[in-house]
Design an enzyme around this catalytic site. Structure first.
Site, PDB file in Angstrom:
ATOM      1  CB  CYS A   1      -0.988  -0.022   1.156  1.00  0.00           C
ATOM      2  SG  CYS A   1      -2.385   1.111   0.908  1.00  0.00           S
TER       3      CYS A   1
ATOM      4  CG  HIS B   1      -3.716  -3.350   3.581  1.00  0.00           C
ATOM      5  ND1 HIS B   1      -2.476  -2.984   4.057  1.00  0.00           N
ATOM      6  CD2 HIS B   1      -4.310  -2.205   3.135  1.00  0.00           C
ATOM      7  CE1 HIS B   1      -2.333  -1.668   3.914  1.00  0.00           C
ATOM      8  NE2 HIS B   1      -3.421  -1.179   3.360  1.00  0.00           N
TER       9      HIS B   1
END
Length: 500
Positions: free
Chosen positions: A336, A419
């Site tokens: 991310c 994630h």
């Protein structure tokens, strides 16, 4: 059985989340329909529900402990700090504003209604709601606007148990002082204490428990023993300061050393929990170039402030070390925000508002921040294995090169916005095998480790802690009947008196 209870704490990281999850699991085992609730959570660890709402990871985990589907109303207000003074406000799973502490006060009346309505909705749908407080209920400078601790307890007439961490020291002063600082109307709902993280002989503690009851008029409902390895979806970076479990013996010939960059605004560091369960994987958090030097894999995790944390990475000299690793074909993984830092350019007119800045230029990718926040639960494939994950980001990455999940790979550098990918066992093992091969290490992942099974085992352990070490008869009574009438008032520095 029906009712509600609120678990407060003397400090952050005292054990509120763990006790809340444990009570949820204990009740669920008995066939009670139970839901967790945290009115307001300040955390950079969040999760996406099945319907695309963002809530705190701790509440997601507590819903799993309760055996129910996580929902936005279980954490109606989530604050995600972007600096020391400003936070993104997420209401019922959707971002609504970016405010400082003073501006946030203007939202309080509206948010209080949302909080109370969310709790009422849960109470109508479940037998029991286990609420978790935030920080300490004795933050007297914040009491007037409180909607998560005694403000919530008073509004809904919920009994409160206060948890204290004895491992930090001063637990009796903390428990007594917490009660003494509260207004009489708040004290009337404090029904008892729980002492957490106790090591040693219980009989040595008993005189203090007896005296605490005499001073406050309230019993200690249980003493929870120290448990190693209960690192369940922590809400803040205080958990990173705690000792981590020792690495298990490697399945192959060597240990794989993983260094995770500890950004000032690190987020979703729960991504690395799956590595902690792997035998032979040693995970540490790094804040200097020397911490990275001997690592077999360096991970750049998520960040709530990508551009600022990238600048921090450069100021600390860690960017140079990471760039050197890439040139030497030594593994680096970006997740991310960490992935965004590995790109060529970052255009950010949303979070930092710094316009275009240069990334580390280690992946053939470019990032543009969008006002709209991506919240999703994607599925994909890598290394021939299915992967389920979740996304929480403003930055949109356009990339070329070899695909890796939704991102890309260049040499020994991998990047993804997903994630939770490492929680997929087959994918995690295949990725670690690739890392070990690239790093010239004789590391072999264990073939039978299931992250989800270990998570369930840990949640069961929390339920066992409640069943074995709390006065569950008293706990049931509090949930069903509320706080006892006539609890004593403890004036600061004064004698104990009776309530009216």
């Amino acid at each position: 059985m029906s009712g509600a209870i609120l678990i407060a704490g003397t400090t952050s990281d005292a054990g509120k989340s763990v006790v809340t999850a444990g009570i949820c699991r204990w009740l669920a085992r008995q066939g009670v329909s139970v839901a967790p609730f945290k009115a307001q959570n300040m955390s950079l660890n969040s999760m996406v529900t099945a319907d695309g709402a963002e809530i705190g990871r701790a509440q997601y985990m507590q819903a799993q402990a309760a055996g129910t589907e996580p929902r936005a109303i279980m954490n109606p207000v989530l604050l995600k700090p972007g600096s020391d003074r400003r936070s993104q406000v997420v209401v019922k799973g959707r971002p609504v504003a970016e405010v400082d502490a003073l501006q946030y006060g203007a939202f309080k009346d509206e948010l209080r209604t949302i909080v109370n309505d969310s709790l009422a909705e849960l109470r109508a749908q479940y037998d029991v709601v286990v609420c978790e407080g935030a920080g300490s209920p004795a933050e007297i400078n914040l009491r007037a606007g409180d909607l998560v601790n005694m403000g919530l307890a008073r509004a809904a007439d919920i009994p409160v148990i206060v948890v204290g961490d004895i491992d930090r020291g001063g637990v009796f002063a903390s428990l007594y002082g917490t009660v003494a600082l509260l207004e009489p109307e708040d004290q009337a709902l404090i029904a008892g204490f729980v002492i957490n993280k106790f090591r040693g002989a219980r009989e040595l503690l008993e005189p203090g428990l007896d005296q605490l009851k005499k001073l406050t008029g309230r019993p200690t409902l249980g003493v929870l023993p120290w448990q190693l390895g209960l690192y369940l979806d922590s809400e803040d970076t205080l958990a990173l300061e705690a000792p981590r479990p020792d690495a298990q013996a490697p399945h192959g010939e060597e240990t794989l050393r993983v260094a995770v960059v500890r950004f000032p605004r690190i987020s979703n560091f729960t991504d690395l929990d799956a590595l902690l369960c792997e035998p032979g994987v040693a995970v540490r958090y790094a804040a200097s170039p020397g911490d990275l030097a001997d690592a077999d894999l360096v991970v750049l995790p998520g960040s709530r402030a990508t551009v600022q944390d990238l600048a921090w990475l450069r100021e600390r000299g860690m960017a140079d070390e990471i760039e050197k690793r890439a040139k030497q074909n030594r593994p680096v993984l970006g997740i991310c925000g960490g992935y965004q830092m590995l790109a060529r350019t970052i255009r950010d007119d949303v979070e930092s508002k710094q316009g275009q800045v240069s990334g580390l230029n280690l992946l053939p990718a470019d990032v543009t921040f969008h006002q709209h926040k991506t919240l999703a639960r994607p599925k994909g494939e890598a290394y021939g294995h299915e992967v389920e994950a979740y996304e929480i980001h403003h930055g949109i990455v356009r990339h070329q090169g070899e695909p890796f999940l939704d991102g890309c790979r260049s040499g020994a550098v991998w990047g993804t916005t997903w994630h939770g990918a490492l929680e997929n066992d087959a994918f995690r093992r295949a990725f670690l095998e690739d890392v070990a091969k690239t790093a010239n290490r004789k590391f072999v992942p264990a073939p039978d480790v299931s992250f989800r099974a270990l998570r369930e085992k840990t949640l069961d352990k929390l339920g066992d802690l409640i069943a074995d070490h709390l006065d569950t008869t008293a706990l049931r009574s509090l949930i069903e009947e509320g706080a006892p009438k006539g609890l004593k008032i403890v004036p600061p520095g004064g004698p104990v008196t009776e309530t009216r």
